[in-house]
Scaffold this active site. Structure first.
Site, PDB file in Angstrom:
ATOM      1  N   GLY A  83     -78.439  45.496  19.894  1.00 43.84           N
ATOM      2  CA  GLY A  83     -76.979  45.902  19.443  1.00 43.84           C
ATOM      3  C   GLY A  83     -76.586  45.509  17.921  1.00 43.84           C
ATOM      4  O   GLY A  83     -76.106  46.376  17.145  1.00 43.84           O
ATOM      5  N   ASP A 140     -82.130  42.001  26.887  1.00 44.43           N
ATOM      6  CA  ASP A 140     -80.936  42.007  27.681  1.00 44.43           C
ATOM      7  C   ASP A 140     -80.411  43.419  28.325  1.00 44.43           C
ATOM      8  O   ASP A 140     -79.586  43.375  29.176  1.00 44.43           O
ATOM      9  CB  ASP A 140     -79.787  41.546  26.465  1.00 44.43           C
ATOM     10  CG  ASP A 140     -80.229  40.334  25.867  1.00 44.43           C
ATOM     11  OD1 ASP A 140     -79.670  40.040  24.736  1.00 44.43           O
ATOM     12  OD2 ASP A 140     -81.107  39.709  26.351  1.00 44.43           O
ATOM     13  N   GLY A 150     -80.214  36.844  28.651  1.00 43.84           N
ATOM     14  CA  GLY A 150     -79.575  38.040  28.863  1.00 43.84           C
ATOM     15  C   GLY A 150     -78.184  38.053  27.925  1.00 43.84           C
ATOM     16  O   GLY A 150     -77.327  39.041  27.916  1.00 43.84           O
TER      17      GLY A 150
HETATM   18  O1  F6P Z   1     -81.116  38.983  22.484  1.00 42.91           O
HETATM   19  C1  F6P Z   1     -82.242  38.496  23.461  1.00 42.91           C
HETATM   20  C2  F6P Z   1     -82.190  37.044  23.449  1.00 42.91           C
HETATM   21  O2  F6P Z   1     -83.220  36.544  23.922  1.00 42.91           O
HETATM   22  C3  F6P Z   1     -80.591  36.815  24.368  1.00 42.91           C
HETATM   23  O3  F6P Z   1     -81.065  36.963  25.890  1.00 42.91           O
HETATM   24  C4  F6P Z   1     -80.862  35.514  24.049  1.00 42.91           C
HETATM   25  O4  F6P Z   1     -79.281  34.639  24.124  1.00 42.91           O
HETATM   26  C5  F6P Z   1     -80.780  35.294  22.426  1.00 42.91           C
HETATM   27  O5  F6P Z   1     -81.676  36.440  22.272  1.00 42.91           O
HETATM   28  C6  F6P Z   1     -81.684  33.927  22.006  1.00 42.91           C
HETATM   29  O6  F6P Z   1     -81.446  34.334  20.489  1.00 42.91           O
HETATM   30  P1  F6P Z   1     -82.429  33.433  19.532  1.00 42.91           P
HETATM   31  O7  F6P Z   1     -83.939  33.891  19.796  1.00 42.91           O
HETATM   32  O8  F6P Z   1     -81.957  33.639  18.111  1.00 42.91           O
HETATM   33  O9  F6P Z   1     -82.753  32.051  19.953  1.00 42.91           O
END
Ligand code: F6P
Length: 377
Positions: free
Chosen positions: A114, A139, A182
């Site tokens: 997104g 997600d 998610g």
């Molecule tokens: O958007 C994918 C995702 O894995 C989400 O499910 C999760 O909340 C987030 O990214 C984690 O973000 P980062 O990789 O920045 O820790």
């Protein structure tokens, strides 16, 4: 007849997932025979802003279909809010636009979730850049497509984990709480929970009542089911939390989003809260497994490989045909150009009447809002 194009940029942005390389491979293999140069920008939009890229060709992308992650690396950086050394941010949109034109690019293909869709949309509006995007995230919460790439692999990983938790839970007569990613949507937890036969599935779209969850497990125990699997989405929250957010936000969507984000960063993980309560209520030992980044690693599933190849080929074809300002959206067997103007204003959350929700209830899964039929009384 569309103008002949000669150069296209590609970047991968946001959280990584298996399949990104498969899309890069499909784009490159489709454009190279058309004498189109492919510039792969490194670390998401940062590469475009800093003019850091690799030239992609058949040699660079051969064998990538089954390689997880992204050879271009990724970042969550936004062109209009680039981090600065002093901890602030700076709008570097101009640099991105300048490099795009300096390299003589005809189009920029952005692979992301997104946030990436919004960043691409902003470059289109502010810099007249010809953007095409592909919907990526485990997600599955990008509006305008049946499914994002990465979701099937993430769901397969989480399902296999639930399968494994079944045997150890039954061996110990334990309640196993499995924390699934998610972000603010429940697709991953619902899909893996249903496929894995979880007894409880908690998702952000259905605020849960701790008491109902506890009583559901007690009802299972009365029927001799001395172990349970509880699949919980990281963004799930209780009825009380949902009520507080609604009251404080008073209908303001932006404020509601900010309150949810604050809640996610301040409160104890929902899995820990659940485990403590369920052990108290059931008297059964309760353990938590957080799947975390396992859900974003490794080899893409065959379904995702197919999906990624189709997304990449279609994005390249849109560039060749001069179809810009769109996201490639899967609709049934078709891959259509979905206007980014529409994509960026919506999130795709689990509808309460979705077949997966109805099926979960039909097979006596507790979704946190009521005791499953068959367990009542
Ligand atoms: O958007 C994918 C995702 O894995 C989400 O499910 C999760 O909340 C987030 O990214 C984690 O973000 P980062 O990789 O920045 O820790």
């Amino acid at each position: 007849m569309p103008n002949k194009i000669s150069a296209v940029g590609v970047l991968t942005s946001g959280g990584d997932c298996p399949g990104l390389n498969a899309v890069i491979r499909a784009i490159t293999k489709t454009l190279e025979p058309e004498d189109v140069e492919v510039f792969g920008f490194t670390a998401g939009f940062t590469g475009l802003i800093e003019n850091r890229y690799v030239k992609l060709d058949d040699k660079m992308t051969s064998g990538l279909l089954t390689v997880g992650g992204t050879i271009l690396r990724t970042s969550r950086n936004k062109p209009h809010k680039m981090p600065t050394a002093d901890g602030g941010t700076r709008d570097m949109t101009g640099a991105a636009i300048e490099n795009y034109h300096r390299l003589g690019l005809d189009a920029l293909i952005c692979l992301g979730g997104g946030g990436t869709q919004k960043n691409a949309h902003r470059l289109m509006k502010e810099g007249g850049i010809n953007v095409i995007t592909c919907p990526k995230t485990i997600d599955n919460d990008v509006w305008g497509t049946d499914v994002t790439f990465g979701f099937d692999t993430g769901m397969s990983i989480a399902t296999e984990a639930i399968d494994r938790l079944h045997t150890t839970a039954s061996s110990h007569h334990r309640v196993m709480v499995v924390d699934i990613m998610g972000h603010n949507s429940g697709w991953l937890a619902l899909g893996a929970g249903l496929a894995g036969g979880a007894d409880v599935i908690l998702i952000p779209e259905i605020p849960y009542d701790l008491d109902v969850v506890g009583r559901s497990l007690l009802a299972r125990m009365k029927r001799g089911k001395m172990f349970s699997i509880v699949a919980v989405a990281e963004g799930a929250h209780s009825i009380d939390e949902a009520r507080r957010i609604a009251e404080e936000a008073a209908g303001e969507k932006k404020k509601e989003k900010a309150l949810k984000k604050e809640l996610q960063h301040t409160k104890e993980p929902v899995s820990a809260i659940l485990a403590e309560h369920l052990e108290e209520v059931t008297g059964l030992e309760t353990r938590v497994t957080s799947l975390g980044y396992l859900q974003r690693g490794g080899v893409p599933t065959p379904f995702d490989r197919m999906l990624c190849t189709n997304y990449g080929v279609r994005a390249a074809k849109f560039a060749l045909d001069g179809v810009y300002g769109v996201m490639v959206g899967k609709h049934g067997e078709d891959y259509l150009p979905i206007p980014l103007d529409d994509v960026v204003t919506k999130k795709r959350l689990v509808p309460l009447d979705h077949p997966w929700v109805l099926s979960a209830r039909a097979v006596a899964t507790c979704l946190g809002d009521e005791i499953p039929h068959g367990y009542k009384g």
